[in-house]
Scaffold this motif. Structure first.
Motif, PDB file in Angstrom:
ATOM      1  N   ALA A 107       2.914 -12.851   3.650  1.00 29.90           N
ATOM      2  CA  ALA A 107       3.515 -11.960   4.460  1.00 29.90           C
ATOM      3  C   ALA A 107       3.413 -10.518   4.121  1.00 29.90           C
ATOM      4  O   ALA A 107       3.187  -9.613   4.894  1.00 29.90           O
ATOM      5  N   ARG A 108       3.096 -10.482   2.608  1.00 29.51           N
ATOM      6  CA  ARG A 108       2.996  -9.245   2.096  1.00 29.51           C
ATOM      7  C   ARG A 108       1.430  -8.933   1.917  1.00 29.51           C
ATOM      8  O   ARG A 108       0.737  -9.991   1.709  1.00 29.51           O
ATOM      9  N   SER A 109       0.730  -7.611   2.072  1.00 29.80           N
ATOM     10  CA  SER A 109      -0.328  -7.545   1.429  1.00 29.80           C
ATOM     11  C   SER A 109      -0.779  -7.808  -0.152  1.00 29.80           C
ATOM     12  O   SER A 109       0.230  -7.684  -0.868  1.00 29.80           O
ATOM     13  N   LEU A 110      -1.865  -7.853  -0.488  1.00 27.49           N
ATOM     14  CA  LEU A 110      -2.279  -8.109  -2.010  1.00 27.49           C
ATOM     15  C   LEU A 110      -1.854  -6.844  -2.831  1.00 27.49           C
ATOM     16  O   LEU A 110      -0.989  -7.095  -3.958  1.00 27.49           O
ATOM     17  N   ASP A 111      -1.657  -5.847  -2.273  1.00 24.43           N
ATOM     18  CA  ASP A 111      -1.610  -4.636  -3.024  1.00 24.43           C
ATOM     19  C   ASP A 111      -0.049  -4.696  -3.106  1.00 24.43           C
ATOM     20  O   ASP A 111       0.728  -4.266  -4.337  1.00 24.43           O
ATOM     21  N   GLU A 112       0.986  -4.907  -1.999  1.00 20.31           N
ATOM     22  CA  GLU A 112       2.386  -5.074  -2.244  1.00 20.31           C
ATOM     23  C   GLU A 112       2.638  -6.306  -3.308  1.00 20.31           C
ATOM     24  O   GLU A 112       3.506  -6.057  -3.803  1.00 20.31           O
ATOM     25  N   GLU A 113       1.953  -7.277  -3.276  1.00 19.42           N
ATOM     26  CA  GLU A 113       2.427  -8.256  -4.081  1.00 19.42           C
ATOM     27  C   GLU A 113       2.002  -7.939  -5.479  1.00 19.42           C
ATOM     28  O   GLU A 113       2.827  -8.177  -6.413  1.00 19.42           O
ATOM     29  N   LEU A 114       0.904  -7.234  -5.840  1.00 13.62           N
ATOM     30  CA  LEU A 114       0.795  -6.646  -7.226  1.00 13.62           C
ATOM     31  C   LEU A 114       1.566  -5.810  -7.706  1.00 13.62           C
ATOM     32  O   LEU A 114       2.201  -5.576  -8.884  1.00 13.62           O
ATOM     33  N   ARG A 115       2.013  -4.742  -6.694  1.00 14.26           N
ATOM     34  CA  ARG A 115       3.212  -4.062  -7.173  1.00 14.26           C
ATOM     35  C   ARG A 115       4.298  -4.565  -7.408  1.00 14.26           C
ATOM     36  O   ARG A 115       5.027  -4.171  -8.440  1.00 14.26           O
ATOM     37  N   ALA A 116       4.700  -5.616  -6.558  1.00 13.29           N
ATOM     38  CA  ALA A 116       5.989  -6.384  -7.090  1.00 13.29           C
ATOM     39  C   ALA A 116       5.774  -7.056  -8.566  1.00 13.29           C
ATOM     40  O   ALA A 116       6.705  -6.966  -9.311  1.00 13.29           O
ATOM     41  N   LEU A 117       4.769  -7.718  -8.651  1.00 11.05           N
ATOM     42  CA  LEU A 117       4.189  -8.381  -9.959  1.00 11.05           C
ATOM     43  C   LEU A 117       4.582  -7.549 -11.237  1.00 11.05           C
ATOM     44  O   LEU A 117       5.083  -8.060 -11.934  1.00 11.05           O
ATOM     45  N   TYR A 118       3.933  -6.200 -11.007  1.00  9.05           N
ATOM     46  CA  TYR A 118       3.921  -5.435 -12.309  1.00  9.05           C
ATOM     47  C   TYR A 118       5.427  -4.706 -12.486  1.00  9.05           C
ATOM     48  O   TYR A 118       5.681  -3.963 -13.292  1.00  9.05           O
ATOM     49  N   GLY A 119       6.378  -4.898 -11.453  1.00  8.67           N
ATOM     50  CA  GLY A 119       7.541  -4.399 -11.805  1.00  8.67           C
ATOM     51  C   GLY A 119       8.611  -5.530 -11.996  1.00  8.67           C
ATOM     52  O   GLY A 119       9.813  -5.080 -12.250  1.00  8.67           O
ATOM     53  N   LEU A 120       8.028  -6.729 -12.288  1.00 10.93           N
ATOM     54  CA  LEU A 120       8.979  -7.612 -12.768  1.00 10.93           C
ATOM     55  C   LEU A 120       9.551  -7.555 -14.494  1.00 10.93           C
ATOM     56  O   LEU A 120       8.724  -6.747 -14.821  1.00 10.93           O
ATOM     57  N   PRO A 121      10.583  -7.824 -14.706  1.00  5.29           N
ATOM     58  CA  PRO A 121      10.992  -8.093 -16.102  1.00  5.29           C
ATOM     59  C   PRO A 121       9.586  -8.652 -16.799  1.00  5.29           C
ATOM     60  O   PRO A 121       8.906  -9.427 -16.359  1.00  5.29           O
ATOM     61  N   LEU A 122       9.431  -8.204 -17.952  1.00  6.21           N
ATOM     62  CA  LEU A 122       8.003  -8.703 -18.771  1.00  6.21           C
ATOM     63  C   LEU A 122       7.909 -10.135 -18.832  1.00  6.21           C
ATOM     64  O   LEU A 122       6.867 -10.594 -18.721  1.00  6.21           O
ATOM     65  N   GLU A 123       9.140 -10.658 -19.262  1.00  8.45           N
ATOM     66  CA  GLU A 123       9.252 -12.003 -19.487  1.00  8.45           C
ATOM     67  C   GLU A 123       8.938 -12.911 -18.352  1.00  8.45           C
ATOM     68  O   GLU A 123       8.540 -14.038 -18.354  1.00  8.45           O
ATOM     69  N   GLU A 124       8.938 -12.363 -17.190  1.00  6.42           N
ATOM     70  CA  GLU A 124       8.735 -12.952 -15.862  1.00  6.42           C
ATOM     71  C   GLU A 124       7.362 -12.689 -15.420  1.00  6.42           C
ATOM     72  O   GLU A 124       6.839 -13.421 -14.297  1.00  6.42           O
ATOM     73  N   PHE A 125       6.461 -12.051 -15.945  1.00  4.33           N
ATOM     74  CA  PHE A 125       5.108 -11.532 -15.531  1.00  4.33           C
ATOM     75  C   PHE A 125       4.171 -12.825 -15.461  1.00  4.33           C
ATOM     76  O   PHE A 125       3.569 -12.888 -14.414  1.00  4.33           O
ATOM     77  N   THR A 126       4.228 -13.535 -16.370  1.00  2.97           N
ATOM     78  CA  THR A 126       3.187 -14.784 -16.293  1.00  2.97           C
ATOM     79  C   THR A 126       3.644 -15.819 -15.400  1.00  2.97           C
ATOM     80  O   THR A 126       2.456 -16.069 -14.550  1.00  2.97           O
ATOM     81  N   ALA A 127       4.850 -16.144 -15.299  1.00  3.69           N
ATOM     82  CA  ALA A 127       5.141 -17.110 -14.196  1.00  3.69           C
ATOM     83  C   ALA A 127       5.255 -16.364 -12.836  1.00  3.69           C
ATOM     84  O   ALA A 127       4.165 -16.907 -11.871  1.00  3.69           O
ATOM     85  N   GLY A 128       5.120 -14.987 -12.632  1.00  5.60           N
ATOM     86  CA  GLY A 128       4.947 -14.387 -11.327  1.00  5.60           C
ATOM     87  C   GLY A 128       3.560 -14.451 -10.955  1.00  5.60           C
ATOM     88  O   GLY A 128       3.009 -14.604  -9.915  1.00  5.60           O
ATOM     89  N   ARG A 129       2.576 -14.130 -12.032  1.00  7.27           N
ATOM     90  CA  ARG A 129       0.977 -13.967 -11.672  1.00  7.27           C
ATOM     91  C   ARG A 129       0.737 -15.365 -11.379  1.00  7.27           C
ATOM     92  O   ARG A 129      -0.244 -15.396 -10.339  1.00  7.27           O
ATOM     93  N   ASN A 130       1.088 -16.430 -12.135  1.00  9.62           N
ATOM     94  CA  ASN A 130       0.680 -17.517 -11.693  1.00  9.62           C
ATOM     95  C   ASN A 130       0.956 -18.086 -10.400  1.00  9.62           C
ATOM     96  O   ASN A 130       0.303 -18.854  -9.868  1.00  9.62           O
ATOM     97  N   GLU A 131       2.310 -17.838  -9.967  1.00  5.89           N
ATOM     98  CA  GLU A 131       2.542 -18.343  -8.843  1.00  5.89           C
ATOM     99  C   GLU A 131       1.908 -17.544  -7.609  1.00  5.89           C
ATOM    100  O   GLU A 131       1.414 -18.171  -6.602  1.00  5.89           O
ATOM    101  N   LEU A 132       1.613 -16.004  -7.793  1.00 11.15           N
ATOM    102  CA  LEU A 132       0.675 -15.592  -6.847  1.00 11.15           C
ATOM    103  C   LEU A 132      -0.613 -16.169  -6.752  1.00 11.15           C
ATOM    104  O   LEU A 132      -1.194 -16.075  -5.733  1.00 11.15           O
ATOM    105  N   ALA A 133      -1.125 -16.508  -7.923  1.00  9.37           N
ATOM    106  CA  ALA A 133      -2.583 -16.946  -7.918  1.00  9.37           C
ATOM    107  C   ALA A 133      -2.585 -18.219  -7.352  1.00  9.37           C
ATOM    108  O   ALA A 133      -3.481 -18.471  -6.295  1.00  9.37           O
ATOM    109  N   ARG A 134      -1.500 -19.281  -7.505  1.00  6.90           N
ATOM    110  CA  ARG A 134      -1.388 -20.343  -6.686  1.00  6.90           C
ATOM    111  C   ARG A 134      -1.382 -20.146  -5.336  1.00  6.90           C
ATOM    112  O   ARG A 134      -2.054 -20.821  -4.503  1.00  6.90           O
ATOM    113  N   ARG A 135      -0.433 -19.184  -4.850  1.00  8.57           N
ATOM    114  CA  ARG A 135      -0.279 -19.088  -3.484  1.00  8.57           C
ATOM    115  C   ARG A 135      -1.602 -18.562  -2.532  1.00  8.57           C
ATOM    116  O   ARG A 135      -2.167 -18.934  -1.491  1.00  8.57           O
ATOM    117  N   LEU A 136      -2.345 -17.568  -3.452  1.00 11.23           N
ATOM    118  CA  LEU A 136      -3.675 -17.115  -2.998  1.00 11.23           C
ATOM    119  C   LEU A 136      -4.549 -18.519  -2.891  1.00 11.23           C
ATOM    120  O   LEU A 136      -5.400 -18.435  -1.861  1.00 11.23           O
TER     121      LEU A 136
END
Length: 219
Positions: A2-31
């Motif tokens: 639904a969102r562009s990759l730029d929007e997804e990445l902005r959201a990823l880097y805005g996550l609490p630091l401890e959630e970054f790895t899980a968020g990155r892996n989930e984004l990569a999985r969906r891509l």
């Protein structure tokens, strides 16, 4: 997606630091599920360090402070360039003080953000935040990334010596036999580089003295 990759990445880097790895892996999985060729690139994104994470949060939580820093850094850069060109140092101390104040305010805000996140705001961490902010604010290759809150690494600032090197970059070699005039031109260019390096050291010393004077005035 639904969102562009730029929007997804902005959201990823805005996550609490401890959630970054899980968020990155989930984004990569969906891509990857969408057969997006950028999936592997996303999967390899580095988790930000604490200072980088704090800088990225500042871009989101203190946009006015970030704009002030970028403006102050640009003014300081111009003042340094004018000084290196021999146009005088008028305004250099003022520009340096304004950039320093913008950095101080953002660094103090970072202290608060770290506290809210339950992370220690040590002097070393705050120094790394300030250093990265100062470097990114004048680096054309990462300014937009800084504004977007998507830095992925810490940076070191360019000093006067580096600026002098850029100001006096040697001309490209010409594909012909060196003449006497060429040698004279090369010698003149080398003298200019030496003069710029000497002037850069003088300006660096003046900047440090101005900073110490400002520190004394605050105490």
């Amino acid at each position: 997606m639904a969102r562009s990759l730029d929007e997804e990445l902005r959201a990823l880097y805005g996550l609490p630091l401890e959630e970054f790895t899980a968020g990155r892996n989930e984004l990569a999985r969906r891509l990857k599920q969408d057969r997006d060729p950028r999936a592997d690139e996303v999967a390899q994104l580095r988790k930000p360090t604490v200072p980088v994470w704090a800088v990225n949060q500042l871009a989101r939580r203190d946009e006015l402070g970030m704009r002030r820093l970028l403006a102050a850094a640009a003014a300081l850069r111009k003042a340094q360039e004018r000084a290196l060109e021999g146009s005088g140092t008028a305004g250099l101390a003022k520009a340096h003080a304004e950039e320093r104040e913008a950095l101080r305010k953002l660094t103090e805000r970072a202290r608060s953000l770290l506290g809210e996140a339950g992370r220690p705001a040590t002097d070393a961490t705050l120094e790394r935040i300030s250093t990265t902010l100062a470097a990114a604010a004048v680096d054309e290759s990462v300014r937009e990334t800084l504004k977007a809150g998507r830095l992925d690494r810490e940076l070191e600032p360019l000093g006067f010596d580096a600026l002098a090197g850029m100001q006096a970059a040697p001309r490209p070699a010409r594909a012909k036999e060196t003449t006497v005039a060429d040698r004279r031109e090369q010698q003149a260019e080398e003298r200019r580089r030496r003069e710029l390096r000497g002037r850069a050291r003088d300006l660096e010393r003046e900047a440090r003295e101005a900073e110490r004077a400002a520190d004394r005035a605050e105490t």
